[in-house]
Design an enzyme around this catalytic site. Structure first.
Site, PDB file in Angstrom:
ATOM      1  N   LYS A  77       0.834  -1.199   0.000  1.00 48.68           N
ATOM      2  CA  LYS A  77       0.000   0.000   0.000  1.00 48.68           C
ATOM      3  C   LYS A  77       0.877   1.260   0.000  1.00 48.68           C
ATOM      4  CE  LYS A  77      -3.509   2.386   2.690  1.00 48.68           C
ATOM      5  NZ  LYS A  77      -4.434   2.375   3.824  1.00 48.68           N
ATOM      6  N   GLU A 101      -4.791  -6.683  14.689  1.00 53.32           N
ATOM      7  CA  GLU A 101      -4.272  -5.364  14.317  1.00 53.32           C
ATOM      8  C   GLU A 101      -5.407  -4.335  14.394  1.00 53.32           C
ATOM      9  OE1 GLU A 101      -2.478  -4.277  10.308  1.00 53.32           O
ATOM     10  OE2 GLU A 101      -0.632  -4.608  11.442  1.00 53.32           O
ATOM     11  N   GLU A 110      10.498  -4.667   4.628  1.00 52.76           N
ATOM     12  CA  GLU A 110      10.549  -6.087   4.248  1.00 52.76           C
ATOM     13  C   GLU A 110      10.250  -6.251   2.760  1.00 52.76           C
ATOM     14  OE1 GLU A 110       8.995  -4.833   6.839  1.00 52.76           O
ATOM     15  OE2 GLU A 110       9.118  -6.156   8.588  1.00 52.76           O
ATOM     16  N   GLY A 133      -4.871  -1.842   4.927  1.00 52.30           N
ATOM     17  CA  GLY A 133      -4.083  -2.990   4.460  1.00 52.30           C
ATOM     18  C   GLY A 133      -4.771  -4.319   4.740  1.00 52.30           C
ATOM     19  N   ARG A 134      -5.283  -4.486   5.959  1.00 49.93           N
ATOM     20  CA  ARG A 134      -5.893  -5.775   6.335  1.00 49.93           C
ATOM     21  C   ARG A 134      -7.307  -5.922   5.807  1.00 49.93           C
ATOM     22  NH1 ARG A 134      -4.664  -2.442  10.427  1.00 49.93           N
ATOM     23  NH2 ARG A 134      -6.305  -1.611  11.759  1.00 49.93           N
ATOM     24  N   LYS A 187       9.497  -0.881  14.390  1.00 45.58           N
ATOM     25  CA  LYS A 187      10.133  -0.568  13.094  1.00 45.58           C
ATOM     26  C   LYS A 187      11.223   0.472  13.286  1.00 45.58           C
ATOM     27  CE  LYS A 187       5.950  -1.004  10.230  1.00 45.58           C
ATOM     28  NZ  LYS A 187       5.025  -0.296   9.349  1.00 45.58           N
ATOM     29  N   HIS A 230      -5.719 -33.057  17.585  1.00 49.53           N
ATOM     30  CA  HIS A 230      -4.659 -33.972  18.026  1.00 49.53           C
ATOM     31  C   HIS A 230      -3.444 -33.221  18.540  1.00 49.53           C
ATOM     32  CE1 HIS A 230      -6.757 -37.560  16.649  1.00 49.53           C
ATOM     33  NE2 HIS A 230      -7.274 -36.729  15.764  1.00 49.53           N
TER      34      HIS A 230
HETATM   35  O1  F6P Z   1       3.238  -2.943   9.797  1.00 50.69           O
HETATM   36  C1  F6P Z   1       1.877  -3.126   9.672  1.00 50.69           C
HETATM   37  C2  F6P Z   1       1.381  -2.804   8.292  1.00 50.69           C
HETATM   38  O2  F6P Z   1       1.288  -1.429   8.140  1.00 50.69           O
HETATM   39  C3  F6P Z   1       0.049  -3.472   8.025  1.00 50.69           C
HETATM   40  O3  F6P Z   1      -1.015  -2.749   8.520  1.00 50.69           O
HETATM   41  C4  F6P Z   1       0.060  -3.596   6.549  1.00 50.69           C
HETATM   42  O4  F6P Z   1      -0.882  -4.528   6.087  1.00 50.69           O
HETATM   43  C5  F6P Z   1       1.497  -4.033   6.329  1.00 50.69           C
HETATM   44  O5  F6P Z   1       2.239  -3.298   7.283  1.00 50.69           O
HETATM   45  C6  F6P Z   1       2.037  -3.834   4.943  1.00 50.69           C
HETATM   46  O6  F6P Z   1       1.999  -2.501   4.548  1.00 50.69           O
HETATM   47  P1  F6P Z   1       2.199  -2.098   3.037  1.00 50.69           P
HETATM   48  O7  F6P Z   1       1.097  -2.721   2.238  1.00 50.69           O
HETATM   49  O8  F6P Z   1       2.141  -0.606   3.009  1.00 50.69           O
HETATM   50  O9  F6P Z   1       3.533  -2.610   2.575  1.00 50.69           O
END
Ligand code: F6P
Length: 548
Positions: free
Chosen positions: A208, A355, A214, A269-270, A506, A386
Site C-alpha cells: 500500500k 491489528e 521487508e 491494508g488488512r 520498526k 490432536h
Molecule cells: O506494519 C503493519 C502494516 O502497516 C500493516 O497494517 C500492513 O498490512 C502491512 O504493514 C504492509 O503494509 P504495506 O502494504 O504498506 O507494505
C-alpha cells in the site's frame, strides 16, 4: 459517539447484573431448561448458518447485547462507514473496503470523487492484465509466457492473497505456479525462486505504502535475481508489476506506472484483499471467479447494512465476542476451519482481528478500563484436535471457538467428508456438555482415572455451516469477520483502522540495523546492549563487540 463511557451505559450495567445472575448456569442447564434453544439461537444469511446456542447466553443476554449495540450507536457508526465519513479518526481517513465490492452501477461520492467508478476502472485493468497473462499473450523478456507468479508483500499485502489463493485453489489454474514472499528472512525469497525460471516469472510487488522495509528488500532482491538471470535491466518491464497507492515510489523503484494497479488510502491494508491487492487471486482463479468473490463480500456487506441487529450475523458474532471478552473474561478465540483449503484463514484473521482491535485507548485517546481485542489463533480441523484441543477441553483457560464446517467437500472421496464433519458437531457438543463424574463412572472407568476423565464442559463455541467453499462463500465469510471486528471496535469505542503499535518496533530496528555490523558504542538498555554484543560475537565480529 454516545456521550457515556462504555461501563456507564445502561445496557452495560444491565449486562453486568445479568451476568451475576446467570454466571453459575451451565450450558447443560440452559439446554435442559429450554429444549428449543438450539433451534432458536441461530441465524442465517447469504449462505452462512450460525449456531450460537452453545454460547453461555440466554435470550435475555442477547436482548441486552443488542441494546448495548444500540446504545453504542452501532447502526449510526456503520452507516457513517458506508457513507465514507472519516471513521478512522486517528488517521483522519474514510474506511471504504465495502466500496471495493459495490456493483458497477452503484455510486458513492466521497470527498468529491465517485469511488465506485475508480474501483471498477481498476478492476477492468486487472481483468485485462489477468486475461493476457492467463492466455499467454503477455510475454516475458525472452518471449515466453508467464508460468510463475510471485507476490511480494507483507501483512495485508500478503495474508489476504495467500489465504485466498489457498482457499480457492480448487478454482485456480493448475498450470500456473503461485508463490508468496513476505518475510525479510532471505530464506523466504530464496526458497520461493529456487526452482523457477526467471524468464517465465512475474513478480507482483504489493505494498500500500511502497515504503515497507521487508517488501522493498525482497523486491530489490527479486529485481537483482531477475536481472542477473536474464542479463538485461530492461527485462524488469515485462516481469514486474506493482499494486500500491503510491505511484511516485513505484516509479522510483523502476516499475513503469503503466504496470501499476492502484488502490486508495481508504482501503486499510488488512481490509484490502478485494482491491488490486487481490491481483494474484485474480490471476489464479480468473476474473469471473474473482467477481463472484466480490459478490459474496457485497452480499454480506448488504446484510450487515440492512438486517435488524438481532438477526444480523456480524452483529451477533461481534456482540457475543464482547460478552465473552468483557463479561466472561475470556482473552482468546480459536478459529478452526474444518476445510483444508482454509488453512491460512486463522493467520489472515489474526491480522484482521488483532491489528484492528488490539488497542488500549478510545477514539478520544482515553485509556480503556475494559478488555479489547481477544487473541485469535487456530488451525484447520481435525489437526488441532490432536494437538491443542486437550487444553481447550480440560485446561484452566477457556477458549471460545469458531468452528467452520461445510456440507460438501470440493474433493469428495469415500467417507472423508462425513468423518470430518462429524468432528465439527462432536467438538461443539463435547465442549458444551462435557462428561460428568457420574457419566464417567457409569462407563465403568477405573476409580483412579475418574477425575482425569471428567470434562467440565460449559465451554462456548459458534458453529458456522455452509454448503460448500466457493469464491462467493469466501467473500461472505471474510466480510462476516470484518464486520464483526467493526462491531466489537464500535462497542469498545476504539479505532479499528489504525495500527500505531507497529511503529515503535520498526523505528528501533532501523536504529539497531547499522549497529549490528559496526563497532559503534551501544547506548540501549543493558539487555539490548548485551544481546547485540553477543550477536556481534556469534557473527565472528569480535572487534565490534562494543561492550568493553
Ligand atoms: O506494519 C503493519 C502494516 O502497516 C500493516 O497494517 C500492513 O498490512 C502491512 O504493514 C504492509 O503494509 P504495506 O502494504 O504498506 O507494505
Amino acid at each position: 459517539m454516545t456521550s457515556l463511557p462504555l461501563r456507564q451505559r445502561a445496557a452495560w450495567l444491565a449486562l453486568a447484573s445479568h451476568h451475576a445472575q446467570i454466571a453459575d448456569l451451565h450450558l447443560r442447564d440452559l439446554f435442559a431448561a429450554d429444549p428449543e434453544r438450539g433451534a432458536r439461537l441461530r441465524a442465517e444469511a447469504v449462505g452462512l448458518y450460525l449456531d450460537y446456542s452453545k454460547n453461555r447466553v440466554t435470550d435475555e443476554t442477547m436482548r441486552l447485547l443488542v441494546a448495548l449495540a444500540q446504545e453504542s450507536d452501532l447502526a449510526e457508526r456503520r452507516d457513517a462507514m458506508f457513507r465514507g465519513d472519516h471513521v478512522n479518526v486517528s488517521e483522519d481517513r474514510a474506511v471504504l473496503h465495502v466500496a471495493l465490492r459495490m456493483a458497477r452501477d452503484a455510486t458513492l461520492i466521497v470527498d468529491g470523487v465517485d469511488v465506485v467508478r475508480q474501483v471498477h476502472s481498476v478492476l477492468e485493468r486487472m481483468e485485462q492484465f489477468a486475461n493476457q497473462v492467463r492466455s499467454g499473450a503477455w510475454k516475458g523478456h525472452t518471449g515466453k509466457p508467464i508460468k510463475n507468479i510471485v507476490n511480494i508483500g507483507i501483512g495485508g499485502s500478503d495474508l489476504g492473497p495467500v489465504m485466498a489463493y489457498e482457499a480457492l485453489r480448487h478454482f485456480s489454474r493448475r498450470d500456473l505456479t503461485f508463490r508468496f514472499v513476505s518475510n525479510v528472512d532471505a530464506t523466504d525469497f530464496v526458497e520461493a525462486v529456487r526452482d523457477i525460471a526467471a524468464d517465465e516469472t512475474l513478480f507482483i510487488i504489493s505494498s500500500k505504502t511502497f515504503t515497507t522495509l521487508e517488501t522493498l528488500t525482497n523486491a530489490r532482491s527479486a529485481r537483482e535475481w531477475l536481472v542477473a538471470s536474464l542479463g538485461d535491466e530492461s527485462a524488469v518491464a515485462k516481469h514486474f508489476v506493482a499494486v500500491s497507492t503510491n505511484d511516485a515510489k513505484v516509479g522510483a523503484f523502476g516499475i513503469d506506472p503503466a504496470n501499476m494497479f492502484e488502490f486508495w488510502d481508504w482501503v486499510g491494508g488488512r481490509y484490502s484483499m478485494a482491491s488490486a491487492i487481490g491481483l494474484s487471486t485474480m490471476l489464479a482463479i480468473g476474473p469471473k471467479h474473482f467477481r463472484e468473490m466480490l459478490e459474496g463480500f457485497h452480499a454480506m456487506d448488504e446484510h450487515f447494512r440492512t438486517a435488524p441487529l438481532a438477526q444480523n450475523l456480524p452483529v451477533l458474532m461481534g456482540m457475543i465476542a464482547v460478552w465473552n471478552a468483557n463479561f466472561l473474561g475470556y482473552p482468546s478465540v480459536g478459529v478452526m476451519p474444518y476445510d483444508q483449503y482454509l488453512k491460512r484463514l486463522p493467520a489472515y484473521l489474526q491480522q484482521l482481528t488483532m491489528e484492528s482491535n488490539g488497542k488500549h485507548v478510545t477514539l478520544d485517546g482515553d485509556r480503556v478500563d475494559y478488555a479489547t481485542g481477544a487473541v485469535h489463533w487456530g488451525e484447520p480441523g481435525t489437526n488441532g484436535q490432536h494437538s491443542f484441543y486437550q487444553l481447550i477441553h480440560q485446561g484452566t483457560t477457556v477458549v471460545p471457538l469458531d468452528l467452520i464446517g461445510f456440507a460438501e467437500s470440493l474433493n469428495p472421496l469415500g467417507e472423508h467428508h462425513d468423518v470430518l464433519s462429524s468432528n465439527v458437531f462432536a467438538q461443539a457438543q463435547a465442549l458444551a456438555f462435557g462428561k460428568t463424574e457420574t457419566e464417567v463412572r457409569a462407563a465403568g472407568t477405573p476409580e483412579r482415572q475418574v477425575a482425569h476423565r471428567v470434562m467440565e464442559g460449559n465451554r462456548p463455541s459458534n458453529v458456522l455451516l455452509a454448503k460448500v467453499l466457493s469464491p462467493r462463500l469466501l467473500g461472505s465469510l471474510v466480510a462476516l469477520y470484518e464486520h464483526s471486528v467493526f462491531t466489537q471496535g464500535t462497542i469498545w469505542g476504539i479505532d479499528s483502522f489504525d495500527q500505531w503499535g507497529v511503529e515503535l518496533g520498526k523505528a528501533l530496528a532501523n536504529e539497531i540495523l547499522p549497529e549490528l555490523d559496526s563497532h559503534a558504542e551501544l547506548t540501549h538498555d543493558s539487555s539490548t546492549n548485551a544481546l547485540i554484543a553477543h550477536y556481534r560475537t556469534l557473527k565472528g565480529n569480535e572487534d565490534a563487540r562494543g561492550d568493553d
